[in-house]
Design an enzyme around this catalytic site. Structure first.
Site, PDB file in Angstrom:
ATOM      1  N   ASP A  15       0.852  -1.188   0.000  1.00  0.00           N
ATOM      2  CA  ASP A  15       0.000   0.000   0.000  1.00  0.00           C
ATOM      3  C   ASP A  15       0.887   1.237   0.000  1.00  0.00           C
ATOM      4  O   ASP A  15       1.654   1.459   0.944  1.00  0.00           O
ATOM      5  CB  ASP A  15      -0.895  -0.031   1.241  1.00  0.00           C
ATOM      6  CG  ASP A  15      -1.875   1.125   1.298  1.00  0.00           C
ATOM      7  OD1 ASP A  15      -1.723   2.093   0.519  1.00  0.00           O
ATOM      8  OD2 ASP A  15      -2.798   1.068   2.129  1.00  0.00           O
TER       9      ASP A  15
ATOM     10  N   CYS B 224      -3.710  10.692 -15.225  1.00  0.00           N
ATOM     11  CA  CYS B 224      -4.229  10.672 -16.593  1.00  0.00           C
ATOM     12  C   CYS B 224      -5.666  11.172 -16.551  1.00  0.00           C
ATOM     13  O   CYS B 224      -6.613  10.458 -16.885  1.00  0.00           O
ATOM     14  CB  CYS B 224      -4.145   9.278 -17.195  1.00  0.00           C
ATOM     15  SG  CYS B 224      -4.575   9.269 -18.949  1.00  0.00           S
TER      16      CYS B 224
END
Length: 459
Positions: free
Chosen positions: A326, A396
């Site tokens: 993580d 993005c």
């Protein structure tokens, strides 16, 4: 019985390309599949020729891209809500509508193939409703339908319908673009990109990828725009090159161009915090080698970490390491890295031209739900960086909630926000409308995905 024998019934015939396109749409809508993956799987299952595969691809991608607009046309033609029809019937009608509205398919062929597809795939009981609705769709041209449907509609709503976007995306783009570029940006989402390749620094030279059907990318020194199947190239098969959008190449390059002010260490270390599926990690590994550094690639999911390892396999194993963990709970000590790439999970709204179904699948709530994770990952990236080191925050997506809103919420006296556009001087008009210190690339301006970049230095 082979797939090529499974397309006939008495008095009915459907070609394999349309059958594969229908099966793909059912995977997308009934199972939540990604269109590109489902398309490849169905093309293999139906054993399509290259010509059939090209038709199937246009049917699937075009139908997914314009789905919201086509649904409005189908509802108007049928005089009923889509919810009153079987979902599979709707997909047959969507395919037929795309042929009528956007392809050169003769009207009689679009109607007859829609009816035959319904009869073979869904049963004769469905053919009557399909025939009635698709004939009414065929009664008007695309422009005539748009004129009818947008009559009395506000400017933004009409623009959404005419460009095949949900209204909320149109509003989001309007908040981060000059008004006179809004329609061009939306239309650019509807132009499928030509594949862009990237060489791995130290493993291949760009000239190796160039040929009759290829040209250098205009801004990235590592990229090549090339028609055709990338796996035909030996460099791609050997992982000395790969497929990567030019915008993705540029944000990685910008990170490496910032002067590193961190204290001199015996071994420079770079971090790719969210490395899957490995495109940026591979480019960064080659550039790190040139700088005498090694790369640690972190990925939260095992299957994506496996993809990162495959992308890096051509490099010596002492130049990189892949770990699964993580990113908000680092396995490493604070201040361990000279350069950190934080290409965080996002909505992917910057790649709508590549993922035609995603514009109808994403919601505003999902975008805002990602905001906190993005903030947490940027916090982790800052804490992982040595004093004087550099962080690249990348998404993005051009959506304000995923870009400038994240950076300005997290940035405090620990970091200095740098002039990111200054590190990409070859790129024209890169400055984000929300903050001129940030880079925002656009398909209509730069021919890239709509990548966002902020560069920060740890004080």
């Amino acid at each position: 019985m082979s797939p090529r024998d499974q397309r006939r019934q008495p008095d009915r015939f459907i070609d394999l390309a349309r059958m594969a396109a229908f099966d793909t749409l059912r995977d997308v809508h009934a199972s939540g599949a990604y269109a590109n993956l489902a398309l490849a799987e169905q093309q293999r299952a139906h054993d399509l020729t290259s010509q059939e595969a090209a038709l199937c691809t246009e049917l699937v991608n075009g139908t997914c891209r314009w789905e919201g607009t086509y649904d409005r046309i189908i509802e108007a033609a049928g005089g009923r809500a889509l919810g009153t029809l079987q979902p599979a019937i709707v997909d047959v009608l969507r395919l037929g509508t795309h042929q009528l509205m956007a392809m050169r398919t003769p009207t009689h062929a679009a109607v007859s193939t829609s009816v035959d597809l319904a009869g073979i795939a869904l049963g004769e009981r469905t053919t009557g409703v399909v025939n009635a609705i698709i004939r009414k769709v065929a009664a008007r041209s695309f422009d005539e339908w748009l004129d009818e449907l947008t009559a009395g509609m506000g400017e933004r709503g009409a623009l959404a319908l005419r460009t095949g976007h949900p209204r909320w995306i149109v509003d989001a783009w309007a908040a981060v673009l000059p008004e006179d570029e809004l329609e061009a940006a939306l239309q650019a989402d509807n132009v499928p990109p030509v594949p862009t390749l990237v060489v791995r620094p130290g493993l291949a030279e760009r000239d190796e990828l160039l040929g009759e059907s290829a040209s250098p990318t205009p801004y990235s020194p590592f990229g090549v725009i090339r028609e055709g199947n990338p796996s035909e190239l030996a460099a791609v098969r050997q992982r000395r090159a790969g497929v990567q959008d030019e915008g993705s190449q540029l944000v990685a390059l910008a990170l490496t161009r910032v002067e590193d002010h961190s204290p001199t260490q015996q071994q420079k270390r770079w971090l790719d915090l969210c490395a899957g599926p490995g495109g940026k990690a591979a480019l960064l590994t080659g550039l790190a080698q040139q700088d005498g550094a090694t790369l640690l690639a972190n990925e939260a999911h095992q299957h994506r970490a496996d993809l990162v390892r495959k992308a890096l396999m051509a490099y010596p194993v002492n130049q990189w390491q892949v770990v699964v963990g993580d990113g908000t709970k680092p396995q490493w000590q604070p201040g361990s890295f000279n350069r950190v790439m934080a290409d965080v999970p996002c909505s992917g709204l910057g790649s709508l031209r590549r993922r035609p179904e995603s514009r109808w699948r994403r919601t505003p709530d999902e975008v805002h739900e990602l905001h906190q994770l993005q903030r947490d990952l940027l916090e982790s990236a800052i804490e992982s960086t040595a004093p004087g080191g550099v962080i690249a925050y990348v998404t993005c997506s051009p959506h304000r909630a995923e870009t400038s809103a994240v950076v300005t919420a997290v940035a405090d006296d620990r970091v200095e926000i740098l002039d990111a556009p200054a590190h990409l001087p070859e790129v024209p008009e890169p400055r984000a409308l929300t903050d001129e210190r940030f880079v925002q690339l656009w398909p209509h301006r730069h021919g890239t995905d709509a990548m966002f970049l902020a560069l920060l230095r740890r004080r």
